[in-house]
Design an enzyme around this catalytic site. Structure first.
Site, PDB file in Angstrom:
ATOM      1  N   CYS A 171      10.279   0.566  13.702  1.00 41.85           N
ATOM      2  CA  CYS A 171      11.641   0.037  13.537  1.00 41.85           C
ATOM      3  C   CYS A 171      11.924  -0.140  12.047  1.00 41.85           C
ATOM      4  O   CYS A 171      11.206  -0.863  11.350  1.00 41.85           O
ATOM      5  CB  CYS A 171      11.781  -1.290  14.275  1.00 41.85           C
ATOM      6  N   CYS A 179      12.410  -3.786  10.970  1.00 40.93           N
ATOM      7  CA  CYS A 179      11.143  -4.525  10.961  1.00 40.93           C
ATOM      8  C   CYS A 179      10.350  -4.168   9.697  1.00 40.93           C
ATOM      9  O   CYS A 179       9.711  -5.035   9.095  1.00 40.93           O
ATOM     10  CB  CYS A 179      10.328  -4.245  12.219  1.00 40.93           C
ATOM     11  N   ASP A 236      23.650  -3.262   2.516  1.00 40.66           N
ATOM     12  CA  ASP A 236      23.598  -1.971   3.199  1.00 40.66           C
ATOM     13  C   ASP A 236      23.398  -0.868   2.160  1.00 40.66           C
ATOM     14  O   ASP A 236      24.007  -0.874   1.088  1.00 40.66           O
ATOM     15  CB  ASP A 236      24.894  -1.733   3.990  1.00 40.66           C
ATOM     16  N   HIS A 247      12.359  -9.114  16.462  1.00 43.56           N
ATOM     17  CA  HIS A 247      12.948  -7.834  16.866  1.00 43.56           C
ATOM     18  C   HIS A 247      13.703  -8.002  18.184  1.00 43.56           C
ATOM     19  O   HIS A 247      13.110  -8.225  19.234  1.00 43.56           O
ATOM     20  CB  HIS A 247      11.875  -6.744  17.034  1.00 43.56           C
ATOM     21  N   ASN A 283      27.354  -3.088  16.063  1.00 44.06           N
ATOM     22  CA  ASN A 283      27.423  -1.908  16.913  1.00 44.06           C
ATOM     23  C   ASN A 283      26.309  -2.002  17.949  1.00 44.06           C
ATOM     24  O   ASN A 283      25.194  -2.432  17.626  1.00 44.06           O
ATOM     25  CB  ASN A 283      27.266  -0.641  16.068  1.00 44.06           C
ATOM     26  N   HIS A 317      17.701  -2.433  15.886  1.00 38.62           N
ATOM     27  CA  HIS A 317      17.293  -3.829  15.630  1.00 38.62           C
ATOM     28  C   HIS A 317      18.597  -4.566  15.372  1.00 38.62           C
ATOM     29  O   HIS A 317      19.340  -4.189  14.454  1.00 38.62           O
ATOM     30  CB  HIS A 317      16.345  -3.859  14.413  1.00 38.62           C
ATOM     31  N   HIS A 354      21.737  -6.259  14.289  1.00 41.20           N
ATOM     32  CA  HIS A 354      22.225  -6.562  12.941  1.00 41.20           C
ATOM     33  C   HIS A 354      23.727  -6.764  12.975  1.00 41.20           C
ATOM     34  O   HIS A 354      24.428  -6.148  13.781  1.00 41.20           O
ATOM     35  CB  HIS A 354      21.850  -5.455  11.943  1.00 41.20           C
ATOM     36  N   HIS A 401      27.036  -6.568  10.529  1.00 42.20           N
ATOM     37  CA  HIS A 401      27.614  -6.110   9.271  1.00 42.20           C
ATOM     38  C   HIS A 401      28.643  -7.145   8.814  1.00 42.20           C
ATOM     39  O   HIS A 401      29.478  -7.571   9.623  1.00 42.20           O
ATOM     40  CB  HIS A 401      28.372  -4.793   9.468  1.00 42.20           C
TER      41      HIS A 401
HETATM   42  P1  5GP Z   1      24.514   0.739  12.612  1.00 39.34           P
HETATM   43  O1  5GP Z   1      25.093   2.131  12.462  1.00 39.34           O
HETATM   44  O2  5GP Z   1      23.231   0.773  13.411  1.00 39.34           O
HETATM   45  O3  5GP Z   1      25.478  -0.285  13.080  1.00 39.34           O
HETATM   46  O4  5GP Z   1      24.159   0.274  11.143  1.00 39.34           O
HETATM   47  C1  5GP Z   1      22.981   0.607  10.485  1.00 39.34           C
HETATM   48  C2  5GP Z   1      23.234   0.385   9.025  1.00 39.34           C
HETATM   49  O5  5GP Z   1      22.000   0.400   8.359  1.00 39.34           O
HETATM   50  C3  5GP Z   1      24.095   1.468   8.381  1.00 39.34           C
HETATM   51  O6  5GP Z   1      25.270   0.885   7.819  1.00 39.34           O
HETATM   52  C4  5GP Z   1      23.181   2.075   7.324  1.00 39.34           C
HETATM   53  O7  5GP Z   1      23.849   2.407   6.131  1.00 39.34           O
HETATM   54  C5  5GP Z   1      22.160   0.982   7.108  1.00 39.34           C
HETATM   55  N1  5GP Z   1      20.864   1.465   6.699  1.00 39.34           N
HETATM   56  C6  5GP Z   1      20.179   2.513   7.236  1.00 39.34           C
HETATM   57  N2  5GP Z   1      18.997   2.653   6.618  1.00 39.34           N
HETATM   58  C7  5GP Z   1      18.934   1.676   5.661  1.00 39.34           C
HETATM   59  C8  5GP Z   1      17.952   1.327   4.692  1.00 39.34           C
HETATM   60  O8  5GP Z   1      16.869   1.906   4.588  1.00 39.34           O
HETATM   61  N3  5GP Z   1      18.237   0.276   3.882  1.00 39.34           N
HETATM   62  C9  5GP Z   1      19.420  -0.422   3.981  1.00 39.34           C
HETATM   63  N4  5GP Z   1      19.596  -1.427   3.121  1.00 39.34           N
HETATM   64  N5  5GP Z   1      20.366  -0.122   4.882  1.00 39.34           N
HETATM   65  C10 5GP Z   1      20.121   0.923   5.714  1.00 39.34           C
HETATM   66 ZN    ZN Z   2      12.868  -4.269  14.495  1.00 38.26          ZN
END
Ligand code: 5GP
Ligand code: ZN
Length: 112
Positions: free
Chosen positions: A3, A6, A29, A45, A85, A96, A98, A100
């Site tokens: 993950c 994680c 992000d 997690h 999301n 995992h 999260h 925003h």
């Molecule tokens: P999701 O699309 O799952 O709602 O959001 C995942 C978010 O994680 C995305 O906005 C993406 O830019 C961010 N993200 C993906 N990989 C990394 C990373 O390695 N580091 C950071 N800081 N953000 C990440």
């Molecule tokens: Zn996780």
């Protein structure tokens, strides 16, 4: 567990910390969608919003308690948006939980 978030919590993948306590971690992000784009995650997690239960929901309250503090420290006096999301149709890419926090400009009215 394979993950990404994680691994960020373990420190094996670097991140830019915004806030942390014993329950949650917040970081920037990597691909910001607004001038301020912070992700807030539980240390535990939990795969998504769909995995929140009476047993683990206290961390969600903690996350929403610290959101105003992060918003204030990031200068989001004009408002902001909180998004989670969930699942395939929700376009969740990291499995995992999260949240925003987006702000720093007038966001679009579009949510879907
Ligand atoms: P999701 O699309 O799952 O709602 O959001 C995942 C978010 O994680 C995305 O906005 C993406 O830019 C961010 N993200 C993906 N990989 C990394 C990373 O390695 N580091 C950071 N800081 N953000 C990440
Ligand atoms: Zn996780």
């Amino acid at each position: 567990m394979d993950c990404l978030f994680c691994k960020i919590l373990e420190g094996t993948i670097p991140s830019t910390k915004v806030y942390e306590d014993e329950l949650v971690y917040a970081f920037r992000d990597i691909n910001p969608q607004a001038p301020v784009h912070v992700l807030i995650i539980p240390r535990e997690h939990i795969a998504s919003a769909d995995g929140i239960t009476p047993e683990n929901s206290a961390v969600v309250a903690r996350i929403f308690e610290i959101i105003p503090r992060i918003a204030a420290s990031e200068g989001l006096s004009g408002g902001y948006r909180v998004i989670t999301n969930c699942g395939e149709d929700g376009c969740q890419s990291v499995k995992h939980l999260h949240f925003h926090v987006l702000g720093g400009r007038r966001l679009t009215g579009q949510m879907g």
